[in-house]
Design a protein around this motif. Structure first.
Motif, PDB file in Angstrom:
ATOM      1  N   UNK A  59       0.839  -1.195   0.000  1.00  0.00           N
ATOM      2  CA  UNK A  59       0.000   0.000   0.000  1.00  0.00           C
ATOM      3  C   UNK A  59       0.878   1.251   0.000  1.00  0.00           C
ATOM      4  N   UNK A  60       0.685   2.105  -1.005  1.00  0.00           N
ATOM      5  CA  UNK A  60       1.545   3.275  -1.197  1.00  0.00           C
ATOM      6  C   UNK A  60       0.733   4.562  -1.138  1.00  0.00           C
ATOM      7  N   UNK A  61       1.194   5.491  -0.294  1.00  0.00           N
ATOM      8  CA  UNK A  61       0.701   6.862  -0.341  1.00  0.00           C
ATOM      9  C   UNK A  61       1.742   7.702  -1.059  1.00  0.00           C
ATOM     10  N   UNK A  62       1.308   8.464  -2.058  1.00  0.00           N
ATOM     11  CA  UNK A  62       2.210   9.310  -2.835  1.00  0.00           C
ATOM     12  C   UNK A  62       2.231  10.711  -2.248  1.00  0.00           C
ATOM     13  N   UNK A  63       3.427  11.218  -1.986  1.00  0.00           N
ATOM     14  CA  UNK A  63       3.628  12.545  -1.397  1.00  0.00           C
ATOM     15  C   UNK A  63       4.054  13.495  -2.516  1.00  0.00           C
ATOM     16  N   UNK A  64       3.218  14.512  -2.793  1.00  0.00           N
ATOM     17  CA  UNK A  64       3.507  15.451  -3.883  1.00  0.00           C
ATOM     18  C   UNK A  64       3.534  16.876  -3.340  1.00  0.00           C
ATOM     19  N   UNK A  65       3.965  17.799  -4.217  1.00  0.00           N
ATOM     20  CA  UNK A  65       4.038  19.207  -3.835  1.00  0.00           C
ATOM     21  C   UNK A  65       5.404  19.535  -3.281  1.00  0.00           C
ATOM     22  N   UNK A  66       5.430  20.192  -2.122  1.00  0.00           N
ATOM     23  CA  UNK A  66       6.689  20.459  -1.439  1.00  0.00           C
ATOM     24  C   UNK A  66       7.177  19.131  -0.856  1.00  0.00           C
ATOM     25  N   UNK A  67       8.336  18.704  -1.333  1.00  0.00           N
ATOM     26  CA  UNK A  67       8.886  17.417  -0.898  1.00  0.00           C
ATOM     27  C   UNK A  67      10.175  17.685  -0.128  1.00  0.00           C
ATOM     28  N   UNK A  68      10.155  17.509   1.202  1.00  0.00           N
ATOM     29  CA  UNK A  68      11.326  17.828   2.020  1.00  0.00           C
ATOM     30  C   UNK A  68      12.606  17.120   1.580  1.00  0.00           C
ATOM     31  N   UNK A  69      12.486  15.914   1.026  1.00  0.00           N
ATOM     32  CA  UNK A  69      13.675  15.200   0.572  1.00  0.00           C
ATOM     33  C   UNK A  69      14.318  15.867  -0.652  1.00  0.00           C
ATOM     34  N   UNK A  70      13.597  16.800  -1.271  1.00  0.00           N
ATOM     35  CA  UNK A  70      14.103  17.505  -2.451  1.00  0.00           C
ATOM     36  C   UNK A  70      14.535  18.933  -2.120  1.00  0.00           C
ATOM     37  N   UNK A  71      14.670  19.258  -0.824  1.00  0.00           N
ATOM     38  CA  UNK A  71      14.886  20.658  -0.453  1.00  0.00           C
ATOM     39  C   UNK A  71      16.203  21.209  -0.985  1.00  0.00           C
ATOM     40  N   UNK A  72      17.243  20.379  -1.060  1.00  0.00           N
ATOM     41  CA  UNK A  72      18.506  20.872  -1.628  1.00  0.00           C
ATOM     42  C   UNK A  72      18.358  21.130  -3.122  1.00  0.00           C
ATOM     43  N   UNK A  73      17.649  20.232  -3.800  1.00  0.00           N
ATOM     44  CA  UNK A  73      17.424  20.379  -5.240  1.00  0.00           C
ATOM     45  C   UNK A  73      16.577  21.617  -5.529  1.00  0.00           C
ATOM     46  N   UNK A  74      15.587  21.884  -4.651  1.00  0.00           N
ATOM     47  CA  UNK A  74      14.685  23.017  -4.851  1.00  0.00           C
ATOM     48  C   UNK A  74      15.243  24.328  -4.305  1.00  0.00           C
ATOM     49  N   UNK A  75      16.350  24.245  -3.562  1.00  0.00           N
ATOM     50  CA  UNK A  75      16.924  25.450  -2.968  1.00  0.00           C
ATOM     51  C   UNK A  75      16.165  25.921  -1.751  1.00  0.00           C
ATOM     52  N   UNK A  76      15.572  24.974  -1.022  1.00  0.00           N
ATOM     53  CA  UNK A  76      14.824  25.311   0.186  1.00  0.00           C
ATOM     54  C   UNK A  76      13.420  24.745   0.137  1.00  0.00           C
ATOM     55  N   UNK A  77      12.624  25.108   1.132  1.00  0.00           N
ATOM     56  CA  UNK A  77      11.241  24.637   1.203  1.00  0.00           C
ATOM     57  C   UNK A  77      10.357  25.633   0.452  1.00  0.00           C
ATOM     58  N   UNK A  78       9.969  25.274  -0.757  1.00  0.00           N
ATOM     59  CA  UNK A  78       9.258  26.182  -1.653  1.00  0.00           C
ATOM     60  C   UNK A  78       7.803  25.767  -1.824  1.00  0.00           C
ATOM     61  N   UNK A  79       6.884  26.727  -1.658  1.00  0.00           N
ATOM     62  CA  UNK A  79       5.466  26.470  -1.894  1.00  0.00           C
ATOM     63  C   UNK A  79       5.259  26.168  -3.375  1.00  0.00           C
ATOM     64  N   UNK A  80       4.418  25.167  -3.662  1.00  0.00           N
ATOM     65  CA  UNK A  80       4.202  24.726  -5.040  1.00  0.00           C
ATOM     66  C   UNK A  80       2.798  25.131  -5.529  1.00  0.00           C
ATOM     67  N   UNK A  81       2.655  25.186  -6.832  1.00  0.00           N
ATOM     68  CA  UNK A  81       1.365  25.455  -7.451  1.00  0.00           C
ATOM     69  C   UNK A  81       1.080  26.914  -7.709  1.00  0.00           C
ATOM     70  N   UNK A  82       2.102  27.751  -7.563  1.00  0.00           N
ATOM     71  CA  UNK A  82       1.894  29.183  -7.798  1.00  0.00           C
ATOM     72  C   UNK A  82       1.729  29.498  -9.281  1.00  0.00           C
ATOM     73  N   UNK A  83       2.449  28.757 -10.124  1.00  0.00           N
ATOM     74  CA  UNK A  83       2.353  28.959 -11.565  1.00  0.00           C
ATOM     75  C   UNK A  83       1.389  27.942 -12.166  1.00  0.00           C
ATOM     76  N   UNK A  84       0.697  28.326 -13.228  1.00  0.00           N
ATOM     77  CA  UNK A  84      -0.310  27.462 -13.843  1.00  0.00           C
ATOM     78  C   UNK A  84       0.303  26.150 -14.336  1.00  0.00           C
ATOM     79  N   UNK A  85       1.496  26.230 -14.922  1.00  0.00           N
ATOM     80  CA  UNK A  85       2.157  25.027 -15.427  1.00  0.00           C
ATOM     81  C   UNK A  85       2.437  24.043 -14.299  1.00  0.00           C
ATOM     82  N   UNK A  86       2.901  24.571 -13.182  1.00  0.00           N
ATOM     83  CA  UNK A  86       3.206  23.727 -12.025  1.00  0.00           C
ATOM     84  C   UNK A  86       1.932  23.133 -11.436  1.00  0.00           C
ATOM     85  N   UNK A  87       0.870  23.921 -11.396  1.00  0.00           N
ATOM     86  CA  UNK A  87      -0.404  23.444 -10.881  1.00  0.00           C
ATOM     87  C   UNK A  87      -0.935  22.292 -11.730  1.00  0.00           C
ATOM     88  N   UNK A  88      -0.830  22.428 -13.037  1.00  0.00           N
ATOM     89  CA  UNK A  88      -1.287  21.366 -13.938  1.00  0.00           C
ATOM     90  C   UNK A  88      -0.459  20.100 -13.768  1.00  0.00           C
TER      91      UNK A  88
END
Length: 264
Positions: free
Chosen positions: A133-162
């Motif tokens: 049984x798998x729950x998928x974690x999307x959006x701000x992903x803490x394990x990606x914080x170095x890749x994202x350059x910090x904890x960034x809110x997601x979905x602000x841009x239409x492309x990202x929201x889609x």
């Protein structure tokens, strides 16, 4: 208060009927306190930050996560338990299956959670195909914080929201039983929730998700170095505990503890 064990079927059945309540736990002591009071308990890799003093979650190992998941499961009779797959433990299909099977064989967890994007779709599908049984974690992903350059809110841009909506729908199709949405604009999270047949659990994603989760040391005021915008404190736990330990220390120094009734 739950009166019987929450299973995968009863968890999914709450979609659109009743909000799902969730909290983190990392040991049997706190798990026993939370058990049955909330629908879901997450053994999160957030323990590296809340209790390990780290600035990120990336250092969590499989051994640590299995140890803490075992402990939590020993304290739980009613709530649904989910364990985080730590960073680096699901880089490939084979690695993901090997480590997910460890969770299932060595602990009594009901499910696992992975921080994913579309690039992990085949991995999620392969785990679900094996009966995990798998729950998928999307959006701000803490394990990606170095890749994202910090904890960034997601979905602000239409492309990202889609892309977030596309990812959630793809994870549902791959077999995920639920989606955890973190740090996503509320209107985007609401659209994702409405579009899915499976439950969504929000953290910093607005009220329209099917449920909510918070880290227990945040919500009960034991961790106070900073307070994220999405956290509401229901207890000033650190202050209460400090008052209690000071009272204990004072009683010892003043020979007020132990008294005769507390001595053999």
């Amino acid at each position: 208060m739950l009166d019987k064990k929450m299973n995968l079927h009863s968890f999914k059945a709450k979609k659109g009927k009743e909000k799902i309540t969730s909290i983190t736990a990392y040991d049997a002591l706190m798990a026993k306190i939370f058990d049955g009071e909330v629908d879901m308990i997450l053994v999160g890799d957030s323990l590296k930050m809340s209790f390990g003093g780290e600035s990120e979650t990336l250092g969590a190992s499989m051994e640590e996560m299995i140890y803490h998941t075992k402990a939590v499961c020993k304290g739980v009779k009613y709530s649904f338990v989910i364990a985080d797959m730590p960073f680096g433990s699901y880089a490939t299909k084979d690695m993901a299956l090997t480590n997910a099977l460890r969770f299932y064989k060595e602990t009594a967890t009901d499910a696992i959670k992975l921080e994913v994007g579309l690039e992990k779709l085949d991995i999620v599908r392969s785990l679900c195909d094996e009966g995990i049984a798998v729950m998928a974690h999307i959006g701000l992903k803490p394990q990606f914080m170095r890749f994202d350059g910090g904890f960034k809110v997601k979905g602000k841009e239409e492309t990202q929201a889609k892309e977030l909506l596309q990812t959630a729908l793809a994870m549902q199709e791959a077999g995920a039983f639920g989606i955890l949405i973190e740090g996503v604009k509320s209107d985007v999270a609401a659209q994702i929730t409405e579009s899915l047949e499976i439950p969504t659990i929000g953290i910093g994603a607005g009220v329209d998700c099917d449920g909510q989760i918070l880290v227990w040391s945040d919500v009960f005021g034991f961790f106070d170095e900073f307070k994220p915008k999405f956290v509401r404190r229901y207890l000033e736990g650190k202050n209460l505990l400090k008052d209690a330990i000071r009272a204990y220390a004072s009683d010892v120094k003043n020979k007020a503890f132990p008294h005769s009734q507390e001595s053999y």
